[in-house]
Design a protein around this motif. Structure first.
Motif: not given
Length: 239
Positions: A77, A80-81, A85-86, A96, A100, A103
């Motif tokens: 997690d 991913y952040d 995420a970007k 991602g 994503g 999740r």
């Protein structure tokens, strides 16, 4: 003796007119257009080679750094952040997309992560992302594949036209001296040379770049399969 001297002088004069610039300036309009077209293609070919080489080095370096962080045992997690995420490279884009999707599925009330089609959606997200990223990386590579076989024939067209120009000069002047024949033959051969100098780097670069992209795609496929297995295992643990 005078004839021998004239022949020698003619050879020197003809040789003096065979510089690269003179070959271009004295060429007919059609051959000039062929030369300029081939030179333009050559510039584009080298620009693609330079850009793709830098891109391949960058994405492989960034992929290695991301894999080190991924396999370090940290929280997915958190990863991913910070990365997923970007995404800034194809590897993080694959991570991602899969993370994503997983999740979002996990937040669905009452969802069965094992039998609820989550694995299929994750696999689909991975496959679509890999395809999209590889299509983006392969952009302009087709230009190399096109120039490699076509450029020699374009140069050959310039060769044929140059020889026709030489024959026209012979017919017009009723003279077969070297000073009449040499310019047309020289510009013809020069067009062929430019065609080969354009085609050879394009052909070699296409094979090398395509092979490197195929290897990177295999790397993405391998990572995607491993990550999908990890998510599948976590789904079973939650269930």
């Amino acid at each position: 003796m005078d004839r021998a001297v004239d022949t020698a002088n003619l050879g020197v004069s003809a040789a003096g007119d065979l510089s690269v610039w003179a070959l271009f300036i004295n060429a007919s309009l059609v051959v000039k257009l062929v030369m300029l077209g081939l030179l333009g293609c050559s510039i584009v070919v080298w620009a693609i080679i330079f850009a793709k080489t830098l891109t391949l080095r960058r994405i492989n370096r960034e992929a290695s750094g991301f894999e080190d962080r991924f396999w370090s045992g940290g929280s997915l997690d958190d990863l991913y952040d910070t990365d997923g995420a970007k995404p800034t490279n194809p590897m993080t884009a694959v991570f991602g997309a899969a993370m994503g999707e997983w999740r979002r599925s996990a937040r669905i009330p009452g969802v069965d992560l094992v039998r609820g089609g989550v694995k299929e959606r994750v696999d689909r997200a991975i496959g679509i992302t890999i395809t999209r990223e590889m299509d983006r990386l392969r952009r302009w590579v087709i230009f190399l594949a096109t120039v490699a076989p076509v450029a020699p024939f374009v140069g050959l067209f310039g060769t044929v036209w140059g020889i026709m120009h030489s024959f026209s000069s012979i017919a017009a002047e009723h003279n077969t001296n070297l000073s009449v024949v040499a310019p047309g033959i020289s510009e013809a051969l020069f067009a062929t040379a430019i065609g080969l100098l354009t085609a050879i780097p394009a052909y070699v670069a296409y094979n090398i770049i395509s092979n490197s992209l195929d290897l990177f795609e295999d790397r993405l496929d391998g990572f995607g399969a491993e990550f999908a297995a990890i998510l599948s295992r976590q789904s079973e643990e939650r269930a």
